[in-house]
Design an enzyme around this catalytic site. Structure first.
Site, mmCIF file in Angstrom:
data_model
loop_
_atom_site.group_PDB
_atom_site.id
_atom_site.type_symbol
_atom_site.label_atom_id
_atom_site.label_comp_id
_atom_site.label_asym_id
_atom_site.label_seq_id
_atom_site.Cartn_x
_atom_site.Cartn_y
_atom_site.Cartn_z
ATOM 1 N N GLY A 33 -39.815 -7.487 42.566
ATOM 2 C CA GLY A 33 -40.338 -6.586 41.556
ATOM 3 C C GLY A 33 -39.876 -6.962 40.171
ATOM 4 C CG LEU A 35 -35.090 -2.993 36.278
ATOM 5 C CD1 LEU A 35 -35.434 -1.906 37.292
ATOM 6 C CD2 LEU A 35 -33.627 -3.399 36.431
ATOM 7 C CD GLU A 72 -36.215 8.526 41.047
ATOM 8 O OE1 GLU A 72 -36.884 8.126 40.076
ATOM 9 O OE2 GLU A 72 -35.056 8.128 41.265
#
Length: 127
Positions: A33, A35, A72
Protein backbone atom coordinates in the site's frame (compact mmCIF):
# COMPACT_ATOMS: atom_id res chain seq x y z
CA UNK A 1 -10.06 -11.47 13.91
CA UNK A 2 -6.75 -9.78 13.23
CA UNK A 3 -6.26 -6.07 12.53
CA UNK A 4 -3.32 -4.43 10.73
CA UNK A 5 -2.65 -1.01 12.27
CA UNK A 6 -0.32 1.53 10.69
CA UNK A 7 -1.01 4.86 12.39
CA UNK A 8 -2.41 6.27 15.62
CA UNK A 9 -3.43 2.78 16.83
CA UNK A 10 0.18 1.52 16.74
CA UNK A 11 1.95 1.00 20.07
CA UNK A 12 2.77 4.46 21.44
CA UNK A 13 0.23 6.13 19.17
CA UNK A 14 -2.45 8.56 20.25
CA UNK A 15 -5.18 5.89 20.20
CA UNK A 16 -3.27 2.76 21.22
CA UNK A 17 -5.44 2.72 24.37
CA UNK A 18 -8.23 1.32 22.17
CA UNK A 19 -6.15 -1.86 21.88
CA UNK A 20 -5.45 -2.47 25.59
CA UNK A 21 -7.69 -5.56 25.50
CA UNK A 22 -6.22 -6.77 22.19
CA UNK A 23 -3.20 -9.05 21.75
CA UNK A 24 -0.18 -7.85 19.78
CA UNK A 25 0.59 -10.61 17.26
CA UNK A 26 3.40 -9.03 15.24
CA UNK A 27 5.36 -5.81 15.05
CA UNK A 28 6.87 -4.58 11.81
CA UNK A 29 4.32 -6.31 9.59
CA UNK A 30 4.28 -5.30 5.92
CA UNK A 31 1.26 -4.57 3.71
CA UNK A 32 1.16 -3.59 0.05
CA UNK A 33 0.00 0.00 0.00
CA UNK A 34 0.80 3.68 0.02
CA UNK A 35 0.74 5.73 3.22
CA UNK A 36 -0.40 9.35 3.36
CA UNK A 37 -0.40 12.01 6.05
CA UNK A 38 -3.97 13.29 6.30
CA UNK A 39 -2.88 16.56 7.90
CA UNK A 40 -5.24 15.71 10.76
CA UNK A 41 -2.81 13.91 13.07
CA UNK A 42 -3.30 10.46 11.61
CA UNK A 43 -2.38 8.69 8.37
CA UNK A 44 -4.48 7.05 5.69
CA UNK A 45 -3.52 4.10 3.53
CA UNK A 46 -4.53 3.02 0.05
CA UNK A 47 -3.86 -0.42 -1.37
CA UNK A 48 -1.11 -0.75 -3.96
CA UNK A 49 1.10 -3.61 -5.08
CA UNK A 50 4.12 -1.42 -5.72
CA UNK A 51 4.84 0.09 -2.29
CA UNK A 52 4.88 -1.03 1.35
CA UNK A 53 3.27 0.16 4.58
CA UNK A 54 4.74 -0.96 7.89
CA UNK A 55 2.53 -1.60 10.89
CA UNK A 56 1.53 -3.99 13.65
CA UNK A 57 -0.97 -6.86 13.77
CA UNK A 58 -3.33 -7.33 16.70
CA UNK A 59 -5.84 -10.05 17.53
CA UNK A 60 -9.02 -8.08 18.26
CA UNK A 61 -11.74 -9.39 20.59
CA UNK A 62 -15.22 -9.10 19.07
CA UNK A 63 -16.36 -6.53 21.63
CA UNK A 64 -13.70 -4.00 20.50
CA UNK A 65 -14.80 -3.76 16.84
CA UNK A 66 -17.66 -1.25 17.37
CA UNK A 67 -15.33 1.23 19.09
CA UNK A 68 -12.66 0.77 16.40
CA UNK A 69 -15.22 1.27 13.62
CA UNK A 70 -16.40 4.45 15.33
CA UNK A 71 -12.84 5.74 15.75
CA UNK A 72 -12.08 5.07 12.08
CA UNK A 73 -15.26 6.73 10.82
CA UNK A 74 -16.58 3.46 9.41
CA UNK A 75 -20.28 2.57 9.47
CA UNK A 76 -20.29 -0.06 6.76
CA UNK A 77 -21.58 1.84 3.79
CA UNK A 78 -22.46 5.44 4.51
CA UNK A 79 -21.33 7.97 1.92
CA UNK A 80 -19.71 9.93 4.75
CA UNK A 81 -17.44 7.06 5.89
CA UNK A 82 -13.79 8.10 6.05
CA UNK A 83 -12.45 4.56 5.70
CA UNK A 84 -13.38 1.21 4.18
CA UNK A 85 -12.74 -1.98 6.15
CA UNK A 86 -11.09 -4.68 4.03
CA UNK A 87 -9.38 -8.02 4.57
CA UNK A 88 -5.90 -8.18 3.05
CA UNK A 89 -2.84 -10.39 3.22
CA UNK A 90 -0.01 -8.97 5.32
CA UNK A 91 3.49 -10.36 5.76
CA UNK A 92 4.63 -10.85 9.34
CA UNK A 93 7.72 -12.75 10.47
CA UNK A 94 8.05 -14.36 7.04
CA UNK A 95 4.46 -15.63 7.02
CA UNK A 96 1.33 -14.48 5.19
CA UNK A 97 -1.42 -13.37 7.57
CA UNK A 98 -5.01 -12.41 6.75
CA UNK A 99 -5.90 -9.19 8.57
CA UNK A 100 -8.50 -6.47 8.42
CA UNK A 101 -7.26 -2.98 7.57
CA UNK A 102 -8.96 0.39 7.41
CA UNK A 103 -8.12 2.00 4.06
CA UNK A 104 -8.96 5.52 2.94
CA UNK A 105 -12.37 5.93 1.36
CA UNK A 106 -12.36 9.73 1.44
CA UNK A 107 -9.70 10.96 -1.00
CA UNK A 108 -9.36 14.21 1.00
CA UNK A 109 -7.37 12.18 3.55
CA UNK A 110 -4.55 11.66 1.04
CA UNK A 111 -2.66 14.91 1.59
CA UNK A 112 1.07 14.12 1.64
CA UNK A 113 2.68 10.82 0.72
CA UNK A 114 4.81 9.23 3.47
CA UNK A 115 7.57 7.79 1.27
CA UNK A 116 9.01 5.54 4.01
CA UNK A 117 5.67 3.79 4.54
CA UNK A 118 6.18 4.19 8.30
CA UNK A 119 3.98 6.49 10.38
CA UNK A 120 5.87 8.26 13.17
CA UNK A 121 3.46 7.84 16.09
CA UNK A 122 4.80 11.02 17.71
CA UNK A 123 3.05 12.95 14.89
CA UNK A 124 -0.30 11.73 16.19
CA UNK A 125 0.43 13.07 19.65
CA UNK A 126 0.98 16.64 18.41
CA UNK A 127 -2.53 17.20 17.09
Amino acid sequence: MKLFVYGSLKKGGKYDCYLEEATLIAEHAVANGVLYDSGLGYPAMVLSGAEKVIGDIYEIPDELWPALDDLEGYTGGAETDLFNKLTITVEADGEQVEAIVYVAKNQKLLKTKVASGVWDVSQSLLV
